[in-house]
Design an enzyme around this catalytic site. Structure first.
Site, PDB file in Angstrom:
ATOM      1  N   ASP A  80       0.804  -1.137   0.025  1.00  0.00           N
ATOM      2  CA  ASP A  80      -0.068   0.015  -0.088  1.00  0.00           C
ATOM      3  C   ASP A  80       0.758   1.091   0.094  1.00  0.00           C
ATOM      4  O   ASP A  80       2.291   1.220   0.384  1.00  0.00           O
ATOM      5  CB  ASP A  80      -0.663  -0.053   1.404  1.00  0.00           C
ATOM      6  CG  ASP A  80      -1.536   1.298   1.482  1.00  0.00           C
ATOM      7  OD1 ASP A  80      -2.354   1.816   0.562  1.00  0.00           O
ATOM      8  OD2 ASP A  80      -1.500   1.838   2.405  1.00  0.00           O
ATOM      9  N   ASP A 130      -0.179   5.210   1.098  1.00  0.00           N
ATOM     10  CA  ASP A 130      -0.152   6.042   2.028  1.00  0.00           C
ATOM     11  C   ASP A 130      -0.414   5.328   3.592  1.00  0.00           C
ATOM     12  O   ASP A 130      -1.298   4.447   3.618  1.00  0.00           O
ATOM     13  CB  ASP A 130      -1.633   6.905   2.154  1.00  0.00           C
ATOM     14  CG  ASP A 130      -1.729   7.816   0.474  1.00  0.00           C
ATOM     15  OD1 ASP A 130      -1.304   8.831   0.700  1.00  0.00           O
ATOM     16  OD2 ASP A 130      -2.173   7.346  -0.365  1.00  0.00           O
ATOM     17  N   ASP A 137      -1.643  -1.194   5.913  1.00  0.00           N
ATOM     18  CA  ASP A 137      -1.918  -0.587   7.300  1.00  0.00           C
ATOM     19  C   ASP A 137      -3.139  -0.283   7.605  1.00  0.00           C
ATOM     20  O   ASP A 137      -3.617  -0.062   8.905  1.00  0.00           O
ATOM     21  CB  ASP A 137      -1.230   0.776   7.584  1.00  0.00           C
ATOM     22  CG  ASP A 137      -1.773   1.987   6.482  1.00  0.00           C
ATOM     23  OD1 ASP A 137      -2.528   2.798   6.835  1.00  0.00           O
ATOM     24  OD2 ASP A 137      -1.924   1.585   5.310  1.00  0.00           O
TER      25      ASP A 137
END
Length: 224
Positions: A9, A11, A171
């Site tokens: 991922d 961001d 995250d």
């Protein structure tokens, strides 16, 4: 044999982008005479797209977002964000060394983000990171986006990988859902943007720092 692949991922996983996303949001809502918001107001929405952030800012200030106003707001957000990249956005500590270790061990690397692909590419280019990745896909690359399995599987295909030899690193809940939906093991990092503990998303493994991301760990998670 197909090279093993680690998909990240963006961001909150690869790059700490929150300061610049919040700055872009505040620039955007200033056009509607709204008071600025803080990162604390938006923690769980950073990384979920501009619309979610804009809607949240309007809700916090008790003003409805008129649908007809949204396209201009989005354009203002994107223009400011793209023009000011990379701003204060930086790779998380230990990331670049971890990417070097993986590449040296024969891993391919890729990015699968719900951020618009053009914005993701611009950010990575300005951080001199684009060349590290065999594929970079965004929320508008395909007709679906995370947590739809096709987004991750499409990224794996573009990177020349094999889902059976792939690891997803993220995250937030969408990262682990897309991995689960695609039948791909996952690894979680706790320093990203979420309103719940990383443990509650049940990733396959959790690291606290990118110093822990070694080829040996990645292989062990793929081969489970």
């Amino acid at each position: 044999m197909t090279a093993p692949l680690v998909v990240f991922d963006l961001d909150g996983t690869l790059i700490d982008t929150a300061p610049d996303l919040v700055a872009s949001l505040n620039h955007t809502i200033a056009a509607a005479d709204l008071e600025p918001v803080t990162y604390a107001d938006l923690t769980h929405l950073v990384g979920h797209g501009a619309r979610a952030m804009i809607e949240r800012a309007f809700a916090l200030r008790g003003k409805p977002l008129v649908e007809e106003e949204y396209p201009a707001m989005l354009e203002r957000f994107i223009t400011f964000y793209q023009d000011t990249m990379p701003g204060d956005s930086r790779p998380f500590p230990g990331l670049l060394a971890a990417l070097d270790r993986l590449a040296a061990a024969g891993f391919q690397l890729a990015v699968c983000t719900n951020k618009m692909e053009g914005l993701a590419r611009t950010l990575l280019e300005r951080l001199d990171m684009t060349g590290r990745f065999a594929a970079i896909t965004g929320g508008d690359t395909f007709t679906v986006r995370k947590p739809d399995a096709a987004h991750l599987l499409g990224t794996v295909e573009r990177a020349g990988g094999d889902p059976r030899r792939t690891l997803m690193v993220g995250d937030s809940l969408n990262d682990f859902l897309v991995a689960r939906n695609a039948g791909i093991p996952s690894l979680g990092v706790p320093f990203g943007y979420s309103d719940a503990p990383i443990e509650s998303f049940d990733p396959g493994h959790i690291i606290r720092h990118f110093d822990e991301l070694t080829p040996e760990l990645a292989f062990s998670l793929i081969d489970r």
